[in-house]
Write a protein that holds these residues in place. Structure first.
Motif, PDB file in Angstrom:
ATOM      1  N   PRO A 167       0.916  -1.161  -0.038  1.00 44.75           N
ATOM      2  CA  PRO A 167       0.056   0.015   0.096  1.00 44.75           C
ATOM      3  C   PRO A 167       0.795   1.321   0.033  1.00 44.75           C
ATOM      4  O   PRO A 167       0.258   2.351  -0.112  1.00 44.75           O
ATOM      5  CB  PRO A 167      -1.093  -0.052   1.262  1.00 44.75           C
ATOM      6  N   GLY A 168       2.266   1.124   0.276  1.00 40.90           N
ATOM      7  CA  GLY A 168       2.960   2.271   0.175  1.00 40.90           C
ATOM      8  C   GLY A 168       3.154   2.866   1.608  1.00 40.90           C
ATOM      9  O   GLY A 168       3.883   3.915   1.730  1.00 40.90           O
ATOM     10  N   PHE A 169       2.623   2.110   2.805  1.00 41.04           N
ATOM     11  CA  PHE A 169       2.782   2.615   3.849  1.00 41.04           C
ATOM     12  C   PHE A 169       2.846   1.234   4.761  1.00 41.04           C
ATOM     13  O   PHE A 169       2.469   0.216   4.534  1.00 41.04           O
ATOM     14  CB  PHE A 169       1.715   3.747   4.559  1.00 41.04           C
ATOM     15  N   ASP A 170       3.218   1.206   6.291  1.00 39.81           N
ATOM     16  CA  ASP A 170       3.108   0.413   7.034  1.00 39.81           C
ATOM     17  C   ASP A 170       1.969   0.380   8.028  1.00 39.81           C
ATOM     18  O   ASP A 170       1.849   1.363   8.935  1.00 39.81           O
ATOM     19  CB  ASP A 170       4.481   0.210   7.832  1.00 39.81           C
ATOM     20  N   PRO A 171       0.841  -0.488   7.957  1.00 40.32           N
ATOM     21  CA  PRO A 171      -0.289  -0.061   8.605  1.00 40.32           C
ATOM     22  C   PRO A 171      -0.150  -1.082  10.051  1.00 40.32           C
ATOM     23  O   PRO A 171      -1.109  -0.699  11.000  1.00 40.32           O
ATOM     24  CB  PRO A 171      -1.370  -0.820   7.971  1.00 40.32           C
ATOM     25  N   GLN A 172       0.718  -1.775  10.072  1.00 34.06           N
ATOM     26  CA  GLN A 172       1.139  -2.602  11.424  1.00 34.06           C
ATOM     27  C   GLN A 172       1.343  -1.620  12.809  1.00 34.06           C
ATOM     28  O   GLN A 172       2.124  -0.943  12.693  1.00 34.06           O
ATOM     29  CB  GLN A 172       2.077  -3.677  11.558  1.00 34.06           C
ATOM     30  N   GLY A 173       0.633  -1.738  13.788  1.00 34.88           N
ATOM     31  CA  GLY A 173       0.894  -1.227  15.128  1.00 34.88           C
ATOM     32  C   GLY A 173       0.575   0.459  15.142  1.00 34.88           C
ATOM     33  O   GLY A 173       0.722   1.203  16.158  1.00 34.88           O
ATOM     34  N   VAL A 174      -0.246   0.686  14.285  1.00 28.96           N
ATOM     35  CA  VAL A 174      -1.063   2.241  14.104  1.00 28.96           C
ATOM     36  C   VAL A 174      -2.605   2.189  14.493  1.00 28.96           C
ATOM     37  O   VAL A 174      -3.294   1.135  14.012  1.00 28.96           O
ATOM     38  CB  VAL A 174      -0.930   2.604  12.519  1.00 28.96           C
ATOM     39  N   HIS A 175      -2.692   2.772  15.379  1.00 20.57           N
ATOM     40  CA  HIS A 175      -4.122   2.969  16.137  1.00 20.57           C
ATOM     41  C   HIS A 175      -4.826   4.187  15.549  1.00 20.57           C
ATOM     42  O   HIS A 175      -4.165   5.233  15.664  1.00 20.57           O
ATOM     43  CB  HIS A 175      -4.005   3.089  17.512  1.00 20.57           C
ATOM     44  N   VAL A 176      -5.875   4.335  15.467  1.00 21.50           N
ATOM     45  CA  VAL A 176      -6.656   5.621  14.596  1.00 21.50           C
ATOM     46  C   VAL A 176      -7.796   5.976  15.507  1.00 21.50           C
ATOM     47  O   VAL A 176      -8.575   5.101  15.835  1.00 21.50           O
ATOM     48  CB  VAL A 176      -7.296   5.368  13.152  1.00 21.50           C
TER      49      VAL A 176
END
Length: 824
Positions: A455-464
């Motif tokens: 995707p062009g970014f690392d979503p692991q470990g990111v909380h929104v």
């Protein structure tokens, strides 16, 4: 009537006597008809059931369409004015913002953030809706600076105000401003989907800028058809181009789209394809049951012969056989309805979150088993009974009476024609199963390819955490910047937090796009050199670290990029390639929203960095041009619009469980603003997975249909071969007695069975090739002619067919010649 009742009684006795046959038929019918009922209930709710408004087929959504079928549903204020002008095909027109606004409500309970919609004054009249209490909006309330009034949804009225009848006239506080409640909408109305309240849009109707942020819905005038509306809007498009050339791009026309079709969106074609696929499963089931009925008719041949000898006419025999088939199909249909009712919640749970079929309110579909669905199921059941019962009944009526009586009971069969018929049915059954298997294989391959896309970014470990900020408190650049800076400082100090940042829109989510001009290259032509567009992303410096978006050259946004400092912008690689081909974009200056005075940059901003591409529009689309800029350096017009319409997303990259991180971050948000609720929390990796919801939905359902078809095909092949082997028991015994080896007998049966399966595979592959155009719109990452899918699916069915044939073949090879010769 008495004869019919007698046929029904006799059929019931026979079906109860042959419980094994009856159970297999009912199970097959329940699965096939239940699957059709479940899918049709979704199609009915999304595509067929009228919207809950008066004359819903006259409600049209206006879109801007080009000849290559590109469409945009958004419009400017000036376009809305044109739709309301003389010559418009609409008796009523309304406009409303593309995204619901956030309204913070205080008083009468705990503070909370509610989704609401700002709408033009004729909103309720256009939809033909009368408020359950009070009234809608008056013309004098829908003007710039008009009174602040609100209409509540029925659910909000009941939940927050206890259904109080005196709510009309009350003053409530929304976004720190007093609003007067003037009405309550009826329970059946909640459009757009999910909103809790409506307020006047209060547009400046003299605004002629091409800022497209409105949806426009109109109700056709009496006597005007859809084709008449198309013609009227074509004429209107010509007038708009002559008077306001900037409102319509080159080649664009205003086009009416029925509101139901517009709401269904991309789900429309997918649902029709799935209904077609489940229809193929029903056809396979019919072929299966026809084979079973043929075998059973052969076993009952002596009974039918005796009845014919006693004077029963061929039509009487046909009616008796069809009565049995229809009894089975109706009973199977009843079981199918129960099965569909049970699986429908699981089916809806598979649906993408954005699908209109998940809506149970007046703004979307209402999926369930209703009279229309029951009528469809009854029709499907009766048609199925006729389809699988007609051929056996017809063959039973053609029995040669003298030949049958001469051959005797033990030798009575339907003859070689019956065997050929059953073989042809197997060929058709296999062909249909191959078509479904190839389609499922293509979707599985495409889904697997999408999952492997970076995707062009690392979503692991990111909380929104999503925060809808009230415009009254945070509508200015300084207030927004101060809030975000204070929250980030407090969150970064939490244990386990690596980095935190704000963004208006997440990748793979809805977000604004803006045009821009390049200083020194722009010639005044918005379609010429020096002009472009890109996704508009106000982000804080911590956003890039939270997402781990790589820097290509230059620098990222810094803490010093604040309101009052030199405006800057960071672009992505796609923007650099597209608008500065062969040049270095660093140091170039652009002016965002250059054609819209109320939104444009007063001072050009400098390109200071280029970052890696991000799949902003989803994993199946290439990255669009993107502009990243500091929130404090937006124009005031854009800042006000974004705060009003789009929630802010706080991204926190941190160690620890989601619930613990969110709870800690929430406390810091409330430490900055105790009245700021958090709308939603999610893990970024779940957001990415959810973006593939449509592809997953299509893949899983078509895969389930293909699996069911495979099972039915295997059962059909096994049943036919088992019957043929039993009919040829004496022949096998003679062959073995004359010296044939058991291996030769196995080869004989295998050759007969595999010939039918191979013929079906060839026909199925040809059919799948013909249908590739239908599924090509759902396949991403691989070709619709993917060789692996067209090889793997037939091989799977050949393998299953081989197993289904092997068991009867082994049984034929183990026939005792002595017993076989006594068979007659």
């Amino acid at each position: 009537m008495s004869a019919l009742i007698e046929d029904v009684r006799f059929s019931l006795r026979l079906l109860l006597k042959n419980r094994g046959f009856t159970l297999v038929c009912l199970l097959t019918l329940a699965l096939a008809i239940g699957a059709n009922t479940a899918i049709f209930s979704v199609v009915n709710g999304v595509l067929l059931r009228p919207l809950p408004y008066p004359e819903p087929d006259r409600l049209m959504q206006v879109v801007r369409a080009t000849k290559d079928h590109g469409r945009s549903a958004t419009h400017s204020i000036a376009a809305y004015v044109w739709m309301s002008a003389e010559g418009s095909p609409f008796s009523g027109v309304t406009a409303y913002e593309v995204l619901p606004s956030g309204f913070s409500v205080v008083g009468d309970g705990m503070p909370e953030r509610l989704p609401g919609m700002r709408v033009a004054g004729g909103f309720f009249e256009t939809f033909g809706v009368r408020p359950a209490l009070g009234r809608g909006f008056l013309p004098e309330e829908d003007v710039v600076g008009g009174p602040r009034v609100v209409v509540l949804s029925e659910s909000l009225w009941q939940r927050r105000f206890g259904g109080a009848p005196d709510v009309v006239g009350r003053s409530i506080v929304l976004n720190d401003e007093p609003y007067t409640v003037v009405g309550v909408a009826p329970a059946s109305f909640a459009y757009p989907r999910g909103v809790n309240l409506w307020t006047p849009l209060q547009l400046d109707l003299t605004n002629r800028t091409n800022a497209n942020f409105l949806y426009v819905t109109g109700r056709l005038r009496p006597g005007i058809t859809t084709s008449g509306a198309v013609t009227a809007l074509e004429t209107l498009s010509g007038r708009v181009r002559a008077d306001n050339p900037g409102l319509l791009d080159v080649g664009q026309e205003y086009v009416p789209v029925e509101l139901r079709t517009f709401l269904a969106g991309s789900m429309r074609l997918a649902l029709w394809v799935l209904l077609g696929a489940v229809g193929l499963v029903l056809l396979i089931a019919c072929v299966n049951l026809a084979n079973l009925q043929l075998a059973r008719a052969a076993a009952r041949n002596r009974e039918l012969v005796v009845r014919a000898a006693l004077g029963a006419a061929p039509g009487r025999l046909v009616r008796q056989m069809l009565t049995e088939s229809l009894l089975l199909s109706v009973a199977g249909g009843g079981l199918g309805v129960l099965l569909a009712e049970a699986v429908l919640p699981a089916l809806l749970a598979l649906a993408p979150d954005s699908a209109v079929l998940l809506s149970g309110d007046g703004g979307g579909a209402q999926v369930g088993i209703d009279g229309t669905v029951l009528g469809f199921t009854l029709a499907a059941s009766l048609l199925t009974g006729l389809l699988f019962g007609l051929l056996p009944a017809w063959q039973a009526s053609r029995t040669d009476l003298q030949m049958a009586l001469r051959e005797g009971a033990q030798r009575t069969t339907t003859g070689p024609g019956g065997g050929r018929t059953r073989t042809f049915l197997v060929v058709g059954q296999v062909a249909l199963a191959v078509m479904l298997l190839v389609g499922a294989a293509l979707l599985i391959r495409g889904f697997s390819a999408l999952q492997s896309v970076q995707p062009g970014f690392d979503p692991q470990g990111v909380h929104v955490l999503r925060l809808s900020l009230p415009e009254g408190r945070y509508g200015t650049l300084q207030a927004l910047e101060r809030f975000e800076t204070q929250v980030e400082e407090r969150v970064r100090a939490l244990p386990g937090v690596e980095v935190a940042g704000f963004t208006t829109s997440l990748p793979m989510d809805s977000g604004p796009s803006m045009s821009f001009s390049i200083e020194g290259k722009y010639t005044g032509d918005d379609n010429g050199p020096g002009s472009g567009w890109g996704q508009y992303r106000p982000v804080t410096p911590g956003y890039f670290g939270a997402m781990r978006i790589g820097l290509v050259r230059g620098r990222l946004l810094a803490e010093t990029d604040v309101a009052g400092s030199e405006p800057v912008v960071v672009i992505n690689e796609t923007a650099a390639r597209r608008f500065w081909q062969g040049e270095d974009p660093l140091g170039q200056r652009i002016r965002v929203a250059h054609t819209v005075p109320s939104l444009r940059d007063e001072v050009p901003r400098v390109v200071v960095g280029v970052v890696r591409d991000v799949r902003e529009d989803g994993l199946n689309d290439e990255s669009p041009p993107v502009m990243y800029l500091a929130p404090g350096q937006m124009s005031q017009g854009i800042a006000s619009m974004i705060v009003r319409m789009i929630p802010q997303n706080l991204l926190v990259r941190a160690r620890g469980g989601h619930a613990d991180v969110v709870a800690a971050v929430q406390r810091e948000v409330w430490a900055v603003d105790a009245q700021q609720p958090v709308m939603e929390t999610l893990k970024l990796e779940d957001h990415v997975a959810r973006s593939l919801g449509s592809e997953r939905f299509n893949m899983v359902l078509l895969g389930m249909m293909a699996a069911l078809a495979l099972v039915l095909a295997a059962v059909g092949i096994y049943g036919v071969l088992s019957y043929l082997v039993s009919q040829r028991t004496r022949e096998m015994g003679v062959r073995l007695a004359l010296g044939a080896t058991r291996g030769e007998v196995v080869k004989l049966v295998l050759r007969q069975g595999l010939g039918a399966v191979a013929g079906g595979v060839v026909l199925g592959c040809a059919g799948a090739l013909a249908l590739t155009r239908v599924v090509s719109g759902f396949v991403h990452g691989v070709s619709a002619l993917d060789p692996l899918s067209f090889i793997a699916a037939p091989l799977v069915l050949l393998g299953v067919g081989l197993v289904a044939i092997w068991v009867p073949a082994l049984r034929a090879s183990r026939v005792d010649p002595i017993i076989a010769l006594k068979y007659d």
